[in-house]
Design a protein around this motif. Structure first.
Motif, mmCIF file in Angstrom:
data_model
loop_
_atom_site.group_PDB
_atom_site.id
_atom_site.type_symbol
_atom_site.label_atom_id
_atom_site.label_comp_id
_atom_site.label_asym_id
_atom_site.label_seq_id
_atom_site.Cartn_x
_atom_site.Cartn_y
_atom_site.Cartn_z
ATOM 1 N N UNK A 75 -12.603 -11.294 6.321
ATOM 2 C CA UNK A 75 -12.304 -9.888 6.609
ATOM 3 C C UNK A 75 -11.473 -9.360 5.451
ATOM 4 N N UNK A 76 -11.228 -8.092 5.423
ATOM 5 C CA UNK A 76 -10.413 -7.526 4.341
ATOM 6 C C UNK A 76 -9.040 -8.194 4.350
ATOM 7 N N UNK A 77 -8.618 -8.662 3.181
ATOM 8 C CA UNK A 77 -7.332 -9.350 3.051
ATOM 9 C C UNK A 77 -7.463 -10.862 2.990
ATOM 10 N N UNK A 78 -8.629 -11.418 3.357
ATOM 11 C CA UNK A 78 -8.831 -12.863 3.304
ATOM 12 C C UNK A 78 -8.692 -13.362 1.873
ATOM 13 N N UNK A 79 -7.936 -14.457 1.686
ATOM 14 C CA UNK A 79 -7.806 -15.073 0.372
ATOM 15 C C UNK A 79 -8.903 -16.116 0.176
ATOM 16 N N UNK A 80 -9.483 -16.125 -1.019
ATOM 17 C CA UNK A 80 -10.640 -16.960 -1.311
ATOM 18 C C UNK A 80 -10.386 -17.785 -2.569
ATOM 19 N N UNK A 81 -10.716 -19.093 -2.512
ATOM 20 C CA UNK A 81 -10.623 -19.952 -3.685
ATOM 21 C C UNK A 81 -11.774 -19.641 -4.635
ATOM 22 N N UNK A 82 -11.468 -19.453 -5.928
ATOM 23 C CA UNK A 82 -12.478 -19.091 -6.917
ATOM 24 C C UNK A 82 -12.564 -20.120 -8.041
#
Length: 198
Positions: A75-82
């Motif tokens: 959802x908006x605000x979710x942190x994602x490993x890149x």
């Protein structure tokens, strides 16, 4: 191909549903270095960059990807490993990661221990997937070594740097993660099953 060494955290800034596909707008300092058609692993899911503007870019996940990963929980605000794909002349610091998630697992335990953290995970029984003691596993795109390996569960230890610089610091019991099992182990398992006539 990837190595499971996370370069940065991104944050979901927008989500658009387009038929059965879903487009995510991600904010990250890596955006200025990306180009259209480039592959980037998001929590271990290889997605193609379709647009870049300033410090944001967009990627699209098809229905099959949505069903096999935890992207549906974003959802908006979710942190994602890149992680960007590995350059041909780069160091191989993790293990071979394809960016093709096998299935999701559930975090069943989180415990701080002397400055590091222990995380337990379980995944559905009856799958053909397996871990081995001290073998490689990719959890949300992070290359890790598993132990306490059982039929459908395992444990990993997270050092402080990884805890702070990936979304492991937000991971709690009951949350879903993406798993990619070791590709070499998967090939060996398939060869062994064929030799046994299965």
């Amino acid at each position: 191909m990837f190595t499971g060494i996370i370069e940065a955290l991104g944050q979901v800034k927008g989500i658009e549903q387009e038929g059965s596909n879903r487009t995510f707008e991600i904010e990250s300092h890596l955006a200025s270095e990306l180009k259209i058609d480039q592959s980037v692993a998001h929590n271990g899911v290889c997605l193609t960059v379709i647009a870049v503007a300033g410090d944001r870019y967009k990627v699209t996940a098809i229905d099959e990807t949505m069903k096999k990963t935890n992207l549906g929980e974003w959802k908006e605000g979710t942190q994602v490993n890149l992680e960007r794909c590995m350059p041909a002349n780069g160091r191989f610091d993790g293990h071979i990661v394809q960016g093709h998630v096998d299935l999701t697992a559930v975090c069943t335990g989180r415990k701080e221990e002397g400055g590091s953290w222990l995380f337990d995970f379980s995944y559905p029984e009856g799958t053909s997937h397996m871990t081995v003691e001290k073998g490689s596993i990719t959890v949300n795109g992070v290359s890790l070594t598993c132990f306490n390996s059982k039929d459908n569960s395992f444990r990993v230890a997270i050092i402080p740097y990884t805890f702070e610089h990936t979304n492991f610091h937000q991971l709690k019991e009951g949350m879903q993660v993406n798993l990619e099992f070791d590709i070499i182990g998967k090939y060996l398992q398939k060869i062994a099953l064929r030799q046994m006539g299965k």
